[in-house]
Design a protein around this motif. Sequence first.
Motif, PDB file in Angstrom:
ATOM      1  N   THR A 190       0.807  -1.221   0.000  1.00 48.03           N
ATOM      2  CA  THR A 190       0.000   0.000   0.000  1.00 48.03           C
ATOM      3  C   THR A 190       0.840   1.271   0.000  1.00 48.03           C
ATOM      4  O   THR A 190       0.312   2.358  -0.216  1.00 48.03           O
ATOM      5  N   ASN A 191       2.145   1.121   0.267  1.00 49.70           N
ATOM      6  CA  ASN A 191       3.003   2.311   0.311  1.00 49.70           C
ATOM      7  C   ASN A 191       4.466   1.885   0.187  1.00 49.70           C
ATOM      8  O   ASN A 191       4.805   0.712   0.319  1.00 49.70           O
ATOM      9  N   ILE A 192       5.320   2.862  -0.069  1.00 51.30           N
ATOM     10  CA  ILE A 192       6.770   2.642  -0.154  1.00 51.30           C
ATOM     11  C   ILE A 192       7.442   3.557   0.868  1.00 51.30           C
ATOM     12  O   ILE A 192       7.069   4.725   1.009  1.00 51.30           O
ATOM     13  N   ALA A 193       8.431   3.032   1.579  1.00 52.85           N
ATOM     14  CA  ALA A 193       9.148   3.828   2.580  1.00 52.85           C
ATOM     15  C   ALA A 193      10.643   3.587   2.444  1.00 52.85           C
ATOM     16  O   ALA A 193      11.079   2.582   1.881  1.00 52.85           O
ATOM     17  N   SER A 194      11.440   4.516   2.963  1.00 57.40           N
ATOM     18  CA  SER A 194      12.890   4.393   2.920  1.00 57.40           C
ATOM     19  C   SER A 194      13.498   5.074   4.135  1.00 57.40           C
ATOM     20  O   SER A 194      12.990   6.090   4.611  1.00 57.40           O
ATOM     21  N   ASP A 195      14.582   4.467   4.657  1.00 60.54           N
ATOM     22  CA  ASP A 195      15.301   5.087   5.767  1.00 60.54           C
ATOM     23  C   ASP A 195      16.562   5.794   5.272  1.00 60.54           C
ATOM     24  O   ASP A 195      17.416   6.179   6.055  1.00 60.54           O
ATOM     25  N   GLY A 196      16.677   5.948   3.949  1.00 58.21           N
ATOM     26  CA  GLY A 196      17.823   6.611   3.360  1.00 58.21           C
ATOM     27  C   GLY A 196      18.855   5.642   2.813  1.00 58.21           C
ATOM     28  O   GLY A 196      19.643   5.995   1.937  1.00 58.21           O
ATOM     29  N   THR A 197      18.847   4.411   3.325  1.00 57.77           N
ATOM     30  CA  THR A 197      19.793   3.405   2.858  1.00 57.77           C
ATOM     31  C   THR A 197      19.092   2.151   2.355  1.00 57.77           C
ATOM     32  O   THR A 197      19.678   1.378   1.603  1.00 57.77           O
ATOM     33  N   GLU A 198      17.860   1.935   2.782  1.00 58.80           N
ATOM     34  CA  GLU A 198      17.128   0.737   2.389  1.00 58.80           C
ATOM     35  C   GLU A 198      15.683   1.093   2.085  1.00 58.80           C
ATOM     36  O   GLU A 198      15.097   1.980   2.704  1.00 58.80           O
ATOM     37  N   THR A 199      15.118   0.380   1.115  1.00 57.24           N
ATOM     38  CA  THR A 199      13.737   0.607   0.713  1.00 57.24           C
ATOM     39  C   THR A 199      12.838  -0.459   1.313  1.00 57.24           C
ATOM     40  O   THR A 199      13.184  -1.641   1.338  1.00 57.24           O
ATOM     41  N   PHE A 200      11.671  -0.041   1.797  1.00 56.42           N
ATOM     42  CA  PHE A 200      10.721  -0.956   2.412  1.00 56.42           C
ATOM     43  C   PHE A 200       9.384  -0.905   1.673  1.00 56.42           C
ATOM     44  O   PHE A 200       8.942   0.157   1.228  1.00 56.42           O
ATOM     45  N   LEU A 201       8.764  -2.073   1.550  1.00 51.64           N
ATOM     46  CA  LEU A 201       7.418  -2.170   1.005  1.00 51.64           C
ATOM     47  C   LEU A 201       6.468  -2.242   2.201  1.00 51.64           C
ATOM     48  O   LEU A 201       6.665  -3.040   3.112  1.00 51.64           O
ATOM     49  N   VAL A 202       5.443  -1.392   2.190  1.00 54.36           N
ATOM     50  CA  VAL A 202       4.554  -1.277   3.342  1.00 54.36           C
ATOM     51  C   VAL A 202       3.208  -1.915   3.036  1.00 54.36           C
ATOM     52  O   VAL A 202       2.577  -1.611   2.021  1.00 54.36           O
ATOM     53  N   MET A 203       2.780  -2.815   3.926  1.00 56.38           N
ATOM     54  CA  MET A 203       1.472  -3.454   3.817  1.00 56.38           C
ATOM     55  C   MET A 203       0.602  -2.946   4.971  1.00 56.38           C
ATOM     56  O   MET A 203       0.694  -3.457   6.088  1.00 56.38           O
ATOM     57  N   ASP A 204      -0.205  -1.927   4.720  1.00 58.80           N
ATOM     58  CA  ASP A 204      -1.094  -1.375   5.749  1.00 58.80           C
ATOM     59  C   ASP A 204      -0.380  -1.170   7.087  1.00 58.80           C
ATOM     60  O   ASP A 204      -0.831  -1.620   8.139  1.00 58.80           O
ATOM     61  N   GLY A 205       0.762  -0.512   7.044  1.00 62.73           N
ATOM     62  CA  GLY A 205       1.477  -0.174   8.266  1.00 62.73           C
ATOM     63  C   GLY A 205       2.582  -1.136   8.652  1.00 62.73           C
ATOM     64  O   GLY A 205       3.392  -0.836   9.525  1.00 62.73           O
ATOM     65  N   VAL A 206       2.636  -2.298   8.029  1.00 59.49           N
ATOM     66  CA  VAL A 206       3.694  -3.272   8.310  1.00 59.49           C
ATOM     67  C   VAL A 206       4.760  -3.162   7.222  1.00 59.49           C
ATOM     68  O   VAL A 206       4.476  -3.402   6.046  1.00 59.49           O
ATOM     69  N   SER A 207       5.976  -2.792   7.607  1.00 63.25           N
ATOM     70  CA  SER A 207       7.058  -2.588   6.643  1.00 63.25           C
ATOM     71  C   SER A 207       7.829  -3.881   6.408  1.00 63.25           C
ATOM     72  O   SER A 207       8.182  -4.590   7.352  1.00 63.25           O
ATOM     73  N   VAL A 208       8.094  -4.164   5.136  1.00 59.59           N
ATOM     74  CA  VAL A 208       8.833  -5.360   4.741  1.00 59.59           C
ATOM     75  C   VAL A 208      10.033  -4.927   3.903  1.00 59.59           C
ATOM     76  O   VAL A 208       9.871  -4.204   2.918  1.00 59.59           O
ATOM     77  N   SER A 209      11.214  -5.357   4.295  1.00 63.03           N
ATOM     78  CA  SER A 209      12.407  -5.032   3.518  1.00 63.03           C
ATOM     79  C   SER A 209      12.370  -5.767   2.188  1.00 63.03           C
ATOM     80  O   SER A 209      11.995  -6.943   2.115  1.00 63.03           O
ATOM     81  N   LYS A 210      12.779  -5.066   1.125  1.00 63.25           N
ATOM     82  CA  LYS A 210      12.803  -5.710  -0.191  1.00 63.25           C
ATOM     83  C   LYS A 210      13.743  -6.909  -0.203  1.00 63.25           C
ATOM     84  O   LYS A 210      13.563  -7.845  -0.987  1.00 63.25           O
ATOM     85  N   SER A 211      14.733  -6.902   0.676  1.00 65.05           N
ATOM     86  CA  SER A 211      15.695  -8.002   0.716  1.00 65.05           C
ATOM     87  C   SER A 211      15.079  -9.301   1.231  1.00 65.05           C
ATOM     88  O   SER A 211      15.685 -10.376   1.085  1.00 65.05           O
ATOM     89  N   THR A 212      13.888  -9.219   1.847  1.00 67.36           N
ATOM     90  CA  THR A 212      13.244 -10.435   2.381  1.00 67.36           C
ATOM     91  C   THR A 212      12.190 -10.991   1.437  1.00 67.36           C
ATOM     92  O   THR A 212      11.548 -11.997   1.774  1.00 67.36           O
ATOM     93  N   LEU A 213      11.998 -10.380   0.274  1.00 70.38           N
ATOM     94  CA  LEU A 213      11.013 -10.893  -0.676  1.00 70.38           C
ATOM     95  C   LEU A 213      11.374 -12.322  -1.076  1.00 70.38           C
ATOM     96  O   LEU A 213      12.539 -12.671  -1.222  1.00 70.38           O
ATOM     97  N   ALA A 214      10.348 -13.151  -1.220  1.00 75.94           N
ATOM     98  CA  ALA A 214      10.596 -14.562  -1.503  1.00 75.94           C
ATOM     99  C   ALA A 214       9.563 -15.103  -2.483  1.00 75.94           C
ATOM    100  O   ALA A 214       8.463 -14.558  -2.624  1.00 75.94           O
ATOM    101  N   TYR A 215       9.964 -16.162  -3.149  1.00 71.63           N
ATOM    102  CA  TYR A 215       9.042 -16.863  -4.033  1.00 71.63           C
ATOM    103  C   TYR A 215       8.812 -18.250  -3.439  1.00 71.63           C
ATOM    104  O   TYR A 215       9.759 -19.004  -3.211  1.00 71.63           O
ATOM    105  N   VAL A 216       7.550 -18.575  -3.138  1.00 75.48           N
ATOM    106  CA  VAL A 216       7.209 -19.865  -2.579  1.00 75.48           C
ATOM    107  C   VAL A 216       6.416 -20.648  -3.611  1.00 75.48           C
ATOM    108  O   VAL A 216       5.276 -20.284  -3.922  1.00 75.48           O
ATOM    109  N   PRO A 217       6.981 -21.687  -4.212  1.00 75.28           N
ATOM    110  CA  PRO A 217       6.287 -22.446  -5.259  1.00 75.28           C
ATOM    111  C   PRO A 217       4.948 -23.003  -4.775  1.00 75.28           C
ATOM    112  O   PRO A 217       4.831 -23.482  -3.644  1.00 75.28           O
ATOM    113  N   GLY A 218       3.954 -22.887  -5.627  1.00 76.93           N
ATOM    114  CA  GLY A 218       2.651 -23.460  -5.315  1.00 76.93           C
ATOM    115  C   GLY A 218       1.765 -22.582  -4.466  1.00 76.93           C
ATOM    116  O   GLY A 218       0.658 -22.974  -4.090  1.00 76.93           O
ATOM    117  N   VAL A 219       2.232 -21.380  -4.123  1.00 82.58           N
ATOM    118  CA  VAL A 219       1.443 -20.486  -3.262  1.00 82.58           C
ATOM    119  C   VAL A 219       1.041 -19.252  -4.054  1.00 82.58           C
ATOM    120  O   VAL A 219       1.876 -18.666  -4.735  1.00 82.58           O
TER     121      VAL A 219
END
Length: 219
Positions: A190-219
């Motif tokens: 729902t939003n994009i945030a940054s602390d100046g060194t890293e970019t975060f993807l925001v899901m309704d207030g919960v921030s997720v680092s782009k470095s933790t994105l994952a692909y789970v087969p079958g899901v």
Amino acid sequence: MSEVSATSSTVQSSTTSTTQTSAEESYQMWISILATQLENQDPTDPVDTTEYTNQLIGISQLEQQTLSNETMSSLLVSLQSVENDTSYGYLGEEITALGDTVPLSDGTAKWIYDLPSDASSVELEVQDTDGNVVYTVDGETSSGVHTFTWDGTSDDGSIAEDAPYVLAISAYNDEGELLDVTQYVQGTVTNIASDGTETFLVMDGVSVSKSTLAYVPGV
């Protein structure tokens, strides 16, 4: 004598200028390559910018005598800007990432967990961010990937408010040993945030680092 000195000074100035221009061109080349990679990346398998960043730092160290700090700062800002710009492509998209915290939004919160082997028992606990248990249920026990979707109904039958919630998993094998469970979260950006060194993807207030994105087969 003065003419020789002036000529020497001019040559030195020209050499320095040429070297600095070369350094700046090298930086611009890498920025251009990285921008192209990021703009054409697969959202399910995002480009790892670590290698490019390390190469940029390497160029800086080689050319630090001729490349000003101001130029370096400007280029790093450009790199962060490119990263932020490409992240906006995730807006409105559903993502999967390593983690245990997701928002309950419109009566839905979704987690994924991966059991390394069959379990004799699996308990799923939905907790608020203060650690209070809101909902408890038995989970799937077979090895592999499982999805758990919570509708916001608490153990006492009330409906939980939209907010971030944590899924705690306790899985044991037949010998009573605790299994190492890998957890993922799913949600819509729902939003994009940054602390100046890293970019975060925001899901309704919960921030997720782009470095933790994952692909789970079958899901």
